[in-house]
Motif scaffolding. Structure first.
Motif, PDB file in Angstrom:
ATOM      1  N   CYS A  94       0.829  -1.201   0.000  1.00  0.00           N
ATOM      2  CA  CYS A  94       0.000   0.000   0.000  1.00  0.00           C
ATOM      3  C   CYS A  94       0.867   1.256   0.000  1.00  0.00           C
ATOM      4  CB  CYS A  94      -0.937  -0.015   1.205  1.00  0.00           C
ATOM      5  SG  CYS A  94      -2.073   1.387   1.259  1.00  0.00           S
ATOM      6  N   VAL A  95       1.783   1.346   0.958  1.00  0.00           N
ATOM      7  CA  VAL A  95       2.650   2.513   1.051  1.00  0.00           C
ATOM      8  C   VAL A  95       3.536   2.623  -0.186  1.00  0.00           C
ATOM      9  CG1 VAL A  95       4.546   3.568   2.339  1.00  0.00           C
ATOM     10  CG2 VAL A  95       2.615   2.551   3.562  1.00  0.00           C
ATOM     11  N   GLY A  96       4.135   1.501  -0.597  1.00  0.00           N
ATOM     12  CA  GLY A  96       4.984   1.522  -1.780  1.00  0.00           C
ATOM     13  C   GLY A  96       4.239   1.980  -3.017  1.00  0.00           C
ATOM     14  N   GLY A  97       2.991   1.525  -3.159  1.00  0.00           N
ATOM     15  CA  GLY A  97       2.189   1.924  -4.307  1.00  0.00           C
ATOM     16  C   GLY A  97       1.886   3.408  -4.322  1.00  0.00           C
ATOM     17  N   ILE A  98       1.578   3.957  -3.154  1.00  0.00           N
ATOM     18  CA  ILE A  98       1.298   5.401  -3.070  1.00  0.00           C
ATOM     19  C   ILE A  98       2.560   6.202  -3.386  1.00  0.00           C
ATOM     20  CG2 ILE A  98       0.611   7.278  -1.533  1.00  0.00           C
ATOM     21  CD1 ILE A  98      -1.130   5.207  -0.025  1.00  0.00           C
ATOM     22  N   VAL A  99       3.700   5.739  -2.873  1.00  0.00           N
ATOM     23  CA  VAL A  99       4.963   6.419  -3.168  1.00  0.00           C
ATOM     24  C   VAL A  99       5.239   6.392  -4.667  1.00  0.00           C
ATOM     25  CG1 VAL A  99       7.468   6.353  -2.857  1.00  0.00           C
ATOM     26  CG2 VAL A  99       5.951   6.004  -0.892  1.00  0.00           C
ATOM     27  N   VAL A 100       5.101   5.230  -5.277  1.00  0.00           N
ATOM     28  CA  VAL A 100       5.348   5.104  -6.718  1.00  0.00           C
ATOM     29  C   VAL A 100       4.398   5.993  -7.516  1.00  0.00           C
ATOM     30  CG1 VAL A 100       5.217   3.524  -8.688  1.00  0.00           C
ATOM     31  CG2 VAL A 100       6.358   2.802  -6.584  1.00  0.00           C
ATOM     32  N   ALA A 101       3.109   5.952  -7.170  1.00  0.00           N
ATOM     33  CA  ALA A 101       2.130   6.769  -7.883  1.00  0.00           C
ATOM     34  C   ALA A 101       2.438   8.256  -7.745  1.00  0.00           C
ATOM     35  CB  ALA A 101       0.728   6.464  -7.371  1.00  0.00           C
ATOM     36  N   SER A 102       2.905   8.667  -6.555  1.00  0.00           N
ATOM     37  CA  SER A 102       3.227  10.076  -6.322  1.00  0.00           C
ATOM     38  C   SER A 102       4.452  10.504  -7.119  1.00  0.00           C
ATOM     39  CB  SER A 102       3.445  10.324  -4.827  1.00  0.00           C
ATOM     40  OG  SER A 102       2.281  10.020  -4.087  1.00  0.00           O
ATOM     41  N   ILE A 103       5.475   9.648  -7.166  1.00  0.00           N
ATOM     42  CA  ILE A 103       6.669   9.983  -7.947  1.00  0.00           C
ATOM     43  C   ILE A 103       6.325  10.022  -9.434  1.00  0.00           C
ATOM     44  CG2 ILE A 103       9.022   9.316  -8.540  1.00  0.00           C
ATOM     45  CD1 ILE A 103       9.256   7.979  -5.826  1.00  0.00           C
TER      46      ILE A 103
END
Length: 322
Positions: free
Chosen positions: A280-289
């Motif tokens: 979940c956190v990794g996905g949000i980070v990736v989507a934000s970058i």
């Protein structure tokens, strides 16, 4: 400004995506670098954990700041997820977690030193034919490292030679309460007072304010946690809260040593697996970058449009655009 609040349905282009929450297409390599390594022409000012794609290419860079009294290695599984989507993830060890006496200013200065070292020293540590694009640079931090990231960006406490394109706070915490913030004090209890000049994504935890037991205080108390950081940011800003998880649940499954053991008992834990929280956190980070470094908002807006595509429940999902 445009305020996009979470609503059931499809993304703005009529599709949904879960790809950012799964392992990416890139094989990655983990590289540990000692700041005292005399064999390196330009050794880093702090020891580093670098997790990088191995396929030939040029990749954006993420600087990740660890939480209080934690090792950078405790985030290797999260950083591997992020790197597998085509990002060079770099986590400096800002101080010795066994003796966490570094001040907040020390943390910020160390993070700035590492950032300023990138142009002269980073490339030589990467795999052959892998290049770091230092014009595409993201900044993230967890817990007190999240607070340090917020303090680093304005350049008020340390100057960096490179420019960050997005800041991501992962359950950032400024202290044990409003009255006891770790210096430098950056939270003011005033809305939209942070003049960061770049988009910000704040990821919170629903259980961070809950005590793990009667002995310890909560790890992310109200008034100095993700809610306040989001409130004090100017747009463009985002906020997503993993409702069923706690402050340390994005760490590795089994952090080693006494610090790893303590991280497992000090904070309220969610009932689900850490793997789900890391996705979940990794996905949000990736989507934000992707959105603010790569200029591709598809995945980020898909999450905002339909938070149920995340692997765990997301609450307070807001994207407040300037």
């Amino acid at each position: 400004m445009a305020l996009l609040e979470a609503k059931p349905g499809l993304s703005s282009n009529g599709t949904t995506t879960t790809s950012v929450f799964e392992t990416g297409k890139y094989e990655v390599k983990s590289i540990s670098v000692d700041s005292g390594d005399s064999s390196i022409t330009h050794p880093p000012p702090k020891s580093l954990l670098i997790i990088t794609p191995t396929k030939e290419g040029t990749y954006p860079v993420l600087l990740f700041l660890h939480g209080f009294a934690l090792y950078n290695s405790f985030y290797s599984q999260l950083l591997t997820h992020i790197a597998s989507h085509g990002y060079i993830s770099i986590a400096p060890q800002l101080y010795n977690p066994k003796f966490p006496t570094a001040s907040g200013y020390d943390e910020i200065n160390s993070a700035a030193d590492v950032t300023n070292w990138f142009p002269q020293g980073l490339q030589s540590l990467l795999p052959e034919n892998v290049e770091a694009d230092l014009t595409k640079l993201a900044l993230a931090g967890h817990s007190r490292g999240g607070k340090a990231a917020f303090a680093l960006k304005p350049g008020s406490y340390a100057q960096t030679s490179l420019t960050f394109s997005v800041l991501i706070g992962i359950d950032p915490v400024a202290g044990t309460s409003k009255a006891f913030q770790v210096p430098p004090v950056i939270l003011t209890n005033r809305e939209e007072c942070f003049n960061l000049g770049i988009p910000v994504m704040v990821v919170g935890t629903g259980l961070g304010d809950n005590k793990a037991n009667p002995i310890f205080c909560s790890c992310a108390p109200k008034g100095v946690n993700h809610e306040e950081f989001f409130k004090e940011c100017k747009p463009t800003r985002g906020h997503m809260v993993a409702t069923d998880y706690g402050h340390m649940d994005m760490l590795n499954d089994d952090p080693m040593g006494i610090n790893g053991w303590f991280s497992g008992i000090a904070c309220k834990k969610g009932s689900g697996s850490r793997e789900i929280m890391r996705k979940c956190v990794g996905g949000i980070v990736v989507a934000s970058i992707k959105a603010y470094v790569g200029k591709d908002t598809t995945d980020l807006k898909a999450i905002v449009d339909d938070p149920t595509i995340a692997p765990t429940t997301l609450d307070s999902v807001v994207l407040d655009e300037a």
